[in-house]
Design a protein around this motif. Structure first.
Motif, PDB file in Angstrom:
ATOM      1  N   ILE A 247       1.189  -1.060   0.408  1.00  0.00           N
ATOM      2  CA  ILE A 247       0.414   0.225  -0.275  1.00  0.00           C
ATOM      3  C   ILE A 247       0.500   1.184  -0.288  1.00  0.00           C
ATOM      4  CG2 ILE A 247      -2.185   1.053   1.225  1.00  0.00           C
ATOM      5  CD1 ILE A 247      -2.679  -1.129   3.293  1.00  0.00           C
ATOM      6  N   ASP A 248       0.283   2.179  -0.968  1.00  0.00           N
ATOM      7  CA  ASP A 248       1.033   3.689  -0.957  1.00  0.00           C
ATOM      8  C   ASP A 248       0.381   4.074   0.175  1.00  0.00           C
ATOM      9  OD1 ASP A 248       1.646   6.365  -1.241  1.00  0.00           O
ATOM     10  OD2 ASP A 248       1.301   6.190  -3.446  1.00  0.00           O
ATOM     11  N   GLU A 249       1.421   4.183   1.848  1.00  0.00           N
ATOM     12  CA  GLU A 249       1.015   4.619   2.469  1.00  0.00           C
ATOM     13  C   GLU A 249       0.886   5.980   2.993  1.00  0.00           C
ATOM     14  OE1 GLU A 249       3.372   4.342   6.770  1.00  0.00           O
ATOM     15  OE2 GLU A 249       2.949   2.542   6.542  1.00  0.00           O
ATOM     16  N   ASN A 250       1.305   6.701   2.194  1.00  0.00           N
ATOM     17  CA  ASN A 250       1.346   8.291   2.054  1.00  0.00           C
ATOM     18  C   ASN A 250       0.166   9.045   2.064  1.00  0.00           C
ATOM     19  OD1 ASN A 250       3.555   9.128   3.442  1.00  0.00           O
ATOM     20  ND2 ASN A 250       4.355   9.830   2.106  1.00  0.00           N
ATOM     21  N   ALA A 251      -0.343   8.320   0.382  1.00  0.00           N
ATOM     22  CA  ALA A 251      -1.562   8.239  -0.500  1.00  0.00           C
ATOM     23  C   ALA A 251      -2.558   7.752   0.431  1.00  0.00           C
ATOM     24  CB  ALA A 251      -1.861   7.446  -1.811  1.00  0.00           C
TER      25      ALA A 251
END
Length: 328
Positions: A247-251
């Motif tokens: 998962i793109d954690e920032n997004a």
């Protein structure tokens, strides 16, 4: 003449029963301090041992393998995931890699359901109310969550863990959907009452809950990127007990903050212990410290697999859980 015992170095503390049996079988150097080894300590171990027993905390990349000694012939990983090991470079250097697959599937599936329930039923918020002493009694509209029966669960990765999650979720009355590299055999799919989606985008857009149960590989890095996360319904939640890098954690953090995604239950994080501080502040997120596989029984079974892999190698045979690049 008695055969010389294999030299084995263990990088972290393991269950006492596993360490004891390993000491009986091999010439073992155990770790007294239960902290990750430094790079220099790892290099020293790899230069002086026949077998290294690392964990997910030990990043064994090509630069580290280049400094390994001629003795090192097996990396017997304590754990199923091997994304921290450069398996291809190890193979080129004649070093076998083994892991412990299948051991933690049931434990991880249990924790997936725990996170799913905690997120949809707002359990952490209820705990905070009780622990702060601010509870003023039952109220008809207080801490309203959502019923999971009848909801659509989209499982990303239908291996041992994904199938174990599916079995549990069916018992809760959820509708099972999945996306996988390969479609399951028709009998398995029918037994799970699961609907296959060839298109991950199409599945994500229609699910109430997304469960991440695939390994971290180059092809799954940021598989749930900003574009794909935006396909999720605003009332949907996402649960990850696999690998944070998927998962793109920032997004994800941005979308949770703005209400574009209703909630998340996370046991793993993109940068390990370095969790996005904004993620920690959110009420609609349940965070756990990578404990999905943390059961006494599971850790002992992992240890038994490590012992079997090393003993089989010592007897001149291929370790039963050998990992090769084509498997990744």
């Amino acid at each position: 003449m008695q055969k010389e015992r294999l030299s084995v170095v263990v990088t972290r503390r393991l269950p006492e029963a596993v360490e004891t049996r390993m000491t009986e079988l091999f010439d073992v150097k155990l770790r007294d301090d239960d902290t990750p080894m430094t790079t220099d300590e790892l290099v020293e171990a790899m230069q002086n041992a026949d077998v290294l027993v690392p964990t997910i905390n030990d990043k064994i990349d090509s630069s580290l393998l280049a400094r390994a000694g001629e003795r090192l012939r097996l990396i017997a990983n304590f754990g199923a995931g091997v994304d921290h090991i450069d398996v291809e470079t190890a193979r080129q250097r004649g070093i076998l890699v083994s892991n412990t697959p299948g051991v933690s599937a049931e434990d991880t599936a249990d924790m997936t359901m725990a996170l799913l329930l905690a997120t949809t039923r707002r359990i952490p918020e209820g705990l905070r109310v009780m622990q702060s002493g601010s509870w003023e009694g039952w109220a008809p509209t207080a801490l309203l969550g959502g019923r999971i029966g009848g909801r659509r669960l989209g499982i990303l990765g239908m291996g041992h863990v994904g199938q174990a999650v599916a079995r549990r979720a069916r018992a809760f009355g959820m509708q099972i959907h999945y996306h996988n590299r390969r479609r399951l055999h028709a009998d398995t799919e029918a037994g799970l009452e699961a609907t296959y989606w060839e298109s991950l985008d199409q599945m994500v857009a229609r699910m109430d809950v997304i469960s991440i149960n695939c390994p971290h590989t180059p092809s799954t890095f940021h598989l749930m990127n900003a574009r794909r996360l935006k396909l999720m319904k605003p009332e949907a939640v996402i649960v990850n007990t696999s690998r944070g890098e998927v998962i793109d954690e920032n997004a994800l953090t941005r979308m949770l903050r703005t209400g574009e995604i209703a909630g998340a239950g996370l046991d793993v994080f993109e940068h390990g212990q370095d969790v996005n501080p904004r993620l920690r502040e959110l009420d609609n997120v349940v965070l756990l410290p990578h404990m999905a596989s943390a059961t006494v029984e599971g850790r002992l079974e992992m240890g038994e697999k490590v012992l079997l892999n090393i003993k089989t190698f010592d007897d001149g045979h291929r370790p039963p859980d050998q990992v090769v690049p084509g498997m990744l």
